[in-house]
Design a protein around this motif. Structure first.
Motif, PDB file in Angstrom:
ATOM      1  N   LEU A 135       0.829  -1.220   0.000  1.00  0.00           N
ATOM      2  CA  LEU A 135       0.000   0.000   0.000  1.00  0.00           C
ATOM      3  C   LEU A 135       0.860   1.265   0.000  1.00  0.00           C
ATOM      4  N   GLY A 136       2.130   1.096   0.374  1.00  0.00           N
ATOM      5  CA  GLY A 136       3.027   2.260   0.423  1.00  0.00           C
ATOM      6  C   GLY A 136       3.189   2.830   1.815  1.00  0.00           C
ATOM      7  N   MET A 137       2.733   2.102   2.845  1.00  0.00           N
ATOM      8  CA  MET A 137       2.743   2.643   4.205  1.00  0.00           C
ATOM      9  C   MET A 137       3.975   2.249   5.018  1.00  0.00           C
ATOM     10  N   THR A 138       4.889   1.428   4.448  1.00  0.00           N
ATOM     11  CA  THR A 138       6.146   1.109   5.144  1.00  0.00           C
ATOM     12  C   THR A 138       7.316   1.548   4.277  1.00  0.00           C
ATOM     13  N   LEU A 139       8.487   1.574   4.869  1.00  0.00           N
ATOM     14  CA  LEU A 139       9.694   1.781   4.064  1.00  0.00           C
ATOM     15  C   LEU A 139       9.901   0.548   3.176  1.00  0.00           C
ATOM     16  N   PRO A 140      10.567   0.702   2.032  1.00  0.00           N
ATOM     17  CA  PRO A 140      10.738  -0.446   1.127  1.00  0.00           C
ATOM     18  C   PRO A 140      11.448  -1.613   1.809  1.00  0.00           C
TER      19      PRO A 140
ATOM     20  N   ARG B  23      -3.979   9.367   3.621  1.00  0.00           N
ATOM     21  CA  ARG B  23      -4.988   9.373   2.550  1.00  0.00           C
ATOM     22  C   ARG B  23      -4.445   9.909   1.221  1.00  0.00           C
ATOM     23  N   THR B  24      -3.262  10.540   1.262  1.00  0.00           N
ATOM     24  CA  THR B  24      -2.612  10.924   0.001  1.00  0.00           C
ATOM     25  C   THR B  24      -1.995   9.682  -0.647  1.00  0.00           C
ATOM     26  N   ILE B  25      -1.529   8.772   0.193  1.00  0.00           N
ATOM     27  CA  ILE B  25      -0.854   7.560  -0.302  1.00  0.00           C
ATOM     28  C   ILE B  25      -1.872   6.485  -0.692  1.00  0.00           C
TER      29      ILE B  25
ATOM     30  N   LEU C 146       2.474   6.560  -4.807  1.00  0.00           N
ATOM     31  CA  LEU C 146       3.409   7.189  -3.867  1.00  0.00           C
ATOM     32  C   LEU C 146       3.532   6.317  -2.611  1.00  0.00           C
ATOM     33  N   THR C 147       4.702   6.328  -1.993  1.00  0.00           N
ATOM     34  CA  THR C 147       4.898   5.572  -0.747  1.00  0.00           C
ATOM     35  C   THR C 147       5.447   6.506   0.342  1.00  0.00           C
ATOM     36  N   VAL C 148       5.535   5.977   1.556  1.00  0.00           N
ATOM     37  CA  VAL C 148       5.938   6.847   2.677  1.00  0.00           C
ATOM     38  C   VAL C 148       7.350   7.415   2.547  1.00  0.00           C
ATOM     39  N   ASN C 149       8.211   6.806   1.734  1.00  0.00           N
ATOM     40  CA  ASN C 149       9.556   7.395   1.617  1.00  0.00           C
ATOM     41  C   ASN C 149       9.581   8.552   0.614  1.00  0.00           C
TER      42      ASN C 149
END
Ligand code: FES
Length: 555
Positions: free
Chosen positions: A195-200, A234-236, A324-327
């Protein structure tokens, strides 16, 4: 006066004014608990997060949250997922924080923390607890849950001694971390990454690995940048991000529980994720992770084979790489350079474990709002099956009768468990892989068609139709099935039907008497009044809304 009060309390902790003034305040929401052994290391990891926060110019505050433990919680940890979500949201709302690092891993903690963070919508990053090391018994690797189920069946069949059973008990959980099979914990942390909510790569690192400590520190550093960039969940979490998560769920042969959690997470974002969407994606995504219970290996092997980034890189064409992801980078950018190190563990596309998805959804007169089955963990010959029902009214009824010699059961029978859904369980316990009757075990039988409105542990296997919706406790058609009714499971046609006429069904419906509610007070009563059905994500109806909750005033 309020400023004095806040600053003086910081100084009470021994801080200097310059330690906190002008710095983003980061809540480290920690689900550590001594009774949640999957999270045994999270106190140490919180210290690593704090180091990262300090290094990047922030101010960390560790905040404990409800530690939902899969092993010990009764009647079912699922009853409490929404409570953790509420606690997370209200912690982030009521306290003066600018961003959050969410620490969880054991099954319900991942969706619970993320649901709360989505609804609050402050910058947030998810830190998965990581899987435990491989189990070991006499030199053979043991997998959480999966091998418990497997060897318990053998124990019941008399092929495993008491001594061997005790040896296994000491070898199956050798380190901190969550279950290292592709159970709900490994699935949900992988999906948090998709989902993009953790670091890779964060979701695959085993809990005791020093890389896990570095990842925790990186979370602390990164959340500060996210706060300055105002990068919010919610942007991710777009529809494309959820489609990525569903595709990855299929490719890892993920837990059926993931369907309920993803639907709930999407609804928190104001997105509708019908069960049919899972089916569409399932048809075009092969299973690539050769991890138990669908495959052979364990999460530690998956990490050494390249982890989730390697798996996602192998299925790039099936993902929305622009997400987009958190990083702060796209999924596509994060996957650059990721490669499979061991093609037995993470299969290449030309040699998948299964050609199409691990989980499919079923509809029919037995499940008008849907049901699910994990086909990758089922006996292929049972996926098209018609047989007579043996109905158990409750878990207690099942337990009392399943092993009786006079149970009228054959390998063709279809075992039906009623009253095990969100309200009936209550909390939709993981009872869906009903045990094979002892009477049949001796002949070597290890799988049968089983149907319920319950869930099933992601570490379990068998031809188990789950999450039948609407559930029997509220009068869904599953409540109307009787012993001897012929039931057809047709996975190819996605069908689940009881072969009785509409008129007969209507007659039984008219005669059905609703059971008394399970709770008259407390959290259970709130849960009973407001929980939604499985196909809707089992969230509370009043939490699904995306409307803004006003920022509380400070007076
Ligand atoms: Fe915690 Fe399995 S018991 S993940």
């Amino acid at each position: 006066m309020r400023g004095f009060s806040h600053r003086s309390r910081m100084k009470q902790m021994g801080y200097r004014q310059e330690d906190f003034t002008g710095r983003p305040v980061i809540a480290i929401i920690n689900t550590w608990s001594e009774i949640n052994t999957c999270h045994a290391h999270l106190r140490e990891r919180a210290e690593a997060v704090k180091k990262g926060v300090w290094q990047a110019g922030g101010f960390p505050v560790e905040i404990p949250a409800f530690s939902i433990t899969e092993t010990y919680m009764k009647p079912s940890p699922m009853l409490y997922r929404n409570l953790l979500a509420m606690e997370t949201e209200e912690n982030l709302r009521s306290l003066p924080v600018d961003g959050a690092v969410l620490m969880g891993g054991c099954d319900k903690t991942t969706p619970g923390l993320l649901m709360g963070a989505i609804s609050m919508n402050l910058p947030a990053i998810y830190l998965p607890a990581g899987p435990m090391l491989r189990g070991n018994w006499k030199g053979q690797p043991l997998g959480s849950g999966t091998d418990l189920f497997k060897f318990w069946t053998e124990r019941c069949a008399g092929t495993i001694s008491e001594e061997e059973w005790n040896e296994m008990e000491g070898g199956i959980a050798r380190s901190p971390g969550f279950c290292m099979t592709m159970g709900t914990a490994a699935t949900m942390t992988a999906l948090a990454e998709a989902l993009g909510m953790t670091l890779p790569g964060a979701s695959s690192i085993p809990a005791p690995d020093s890389n896990h400590v570095r990842m925790a520190m990186n979370c602390g550093r990164r959340i500060i940048e996210m706060v300055w960039d105002d990068l919010k969940p919610r942007t991710i979490l777009t529809m494309e991000a959820f489609e990525n998560a569903i595709a990855v769920d299929m490719a890892i042969g993920g837990s059926t529980n993931a369907i309920i959690h993803l639907v709930a997470l999407a609804r928190r974002c104001g997105l509708d994720l019908p069960l049919s969407r899972f089916d569409e994606i399932s048809e075009r995504v092969p299973v690539l992770a050769n991890i138990r219970p669908s495959g052979k290996f364990l999460m530690e092997d998956m990490y050494y084979a390249g982890g989730l980034p390697a798996l996602m890189a192998e299925m790039k064409d099936l993902l929305h790489l622009e997400c987009l992801t958190v990083n702060g980078k796209t999924l596509g950018a994060n996957l650059k350079g990721a490669a499979i190190n061991n093609a037995e563990v993470i299969r290449h596309r030309d040699n998948p474990l299964f050609a199409s998805g691990g989980t499919v959804t079923l509809y029919g007169n037995l499940a008008p709002d849907g049901a699910v089955i994990k086909t990758s963990a089922a006996e292929p010959h049972l996926l098209q099956h018609t047989g007579p029902a043996i109905v158990f009214k409750s878990y207690d009824d099942m337990e009392a009768r399943i092993n009786r010699d006079d149970l009228d059961v054959t390998p063709d029978s279809v075992l039906v468990l009623q009253n095990a859904g969100p309200l009936g369980g209550p909390g939709m316990p993981e009872w869906g892989n009903l045990p094979i009757p002892k009477k049949l075990l001796g002949s070597g039988l290890r799988d049968m068609v089983r149907i319920s409105d319950a869930r099933m542990s992601g570490t379990a296997y068998g031809t188990c139709v789950l999450h039948v919706s609407p559930e029997s406790f509220i009068g869904g058609p599953l409540a109307l099935v009787r012993d001897g009714d012929m039931i057809t499971l047709d996975v190819k046609k996605r069908g689940l039907n009881v072969l009785i006429s509409d008129a007969e069904m209507a007659e039984r419906q008219a005669a059905w008497i609703a059971p008394a509610p399970k709770y008259s007070r407390g959290y259970g009563a709130l849960y009973s009044e407001r929980v939604t059905q499985a196909h809707e994500g089992c969230d509370f109806d009043f939490l699904e809304k995306t409307g803004e909750t006003p920022e509380p005033e400070i007076h």
